[in-house]
Design an enzyme around this catalytic site. Sequence first.
Site, mmCIF file in Angstrom:
data_model
loop_
_atom_site.group_PDB
_atom_site.id
_atom_site.type_symbol
_atom_site.label_atom_id
_atom_site.label_comp_id
_atom_site.label_asym_id
_atom_site.label_seq_id
_atom_site.Cartn_x
_atom_site.Cartn_y
_atom_site.Cartn_z
ATOM 1 C CE LYS A 11 1.164 1.458 4.234
ATOM 2 N NZ LYS A 11 1.357 2.367 4.776
ATOM 3 C CG ASP A 135 -0.106 0.156 8.226
ATOM 4 O OD1 ASP A 135 -1.237 0.671 8.184
ATOM 5 O OD2 ASP A 135 0.635 -0.013 7.571
#
Length: 286
Positions: A11, A135
């Site tokens: 990401k 995350d």
Amino acid sequence: MKHFSVKACAKINLGLLITSRRADGYHTLETIFAPIDWFDTLEFTESDAISMECSNLDLLVDDSNLCIRAAKALQEHTGVKRGATIKLLKRVPFGAGLGGGSSDAAATLNALCKLWQIDVPSAELHKLAVKLGADVPYFLEMKGLAYAAGIGEELEDLNLALPWHVVTVFPEVQVPTAWAYKNFHRQFERPVPDLKTLVRRLCHERDISVFGVFENDFASVVFEHYPVVREVRDALAASGAQFVSLSGSGSAVYALYEGRADAVKAAEAMSARFRINMTPAGFRME
């Protein structure tokens, strides 16, 4: 099914604003997560115990590894007695702010539920994911752009994909996350922009005037202490990109391009010295 493989995508962060420091030492933040097509591959085979192999010998495969921790946490939570052999083909750089380890952990949770044929409620998986890392819930639950708050675990699916081509560059240095949090320039007392509304304007209206709002609070200290990261930022900024930013706490830097030709040209130029990835516009995780 006793054997299968999965992808674990990385990401980038579109804006990363640190909003406070909690009593337990964790920092709260607001950010937009966006997936990129830079991925690890994990193979899972059912076995009697949990074990792991990795293509990158610099990455430990002991109980400190997030995949091992995820597997053992799932075992303990469900009481499953079976094990698994995990083979990790590591492509996403670590220490780069790309969430590669968190993505691998999320992939492990999902894959082992399938391998062991267990049905764990999503709320329980979310709690396991949060304990593994801030995350991890994003990679566990989302496919495209998502707004994150808290320590990163409070998520809202924006049902969007970036309409720009993304070139991500790893400057071949690692930035320890703990160091970045210790040294960033604190600005807790400030207004925080509405990132959700602004990213919708970006994606729906292509209103590039709001790009300047998407600041990364780690950028100044990382660029100051790591000249090669600053060099990559400057090179991408001069390559026709519409936006350039640090991802997470670094060291990776990404650039957004409206045209594929500009993205390809920049990627080719940067690949002479660094590991790079190019992600097409509209990318979502599978």
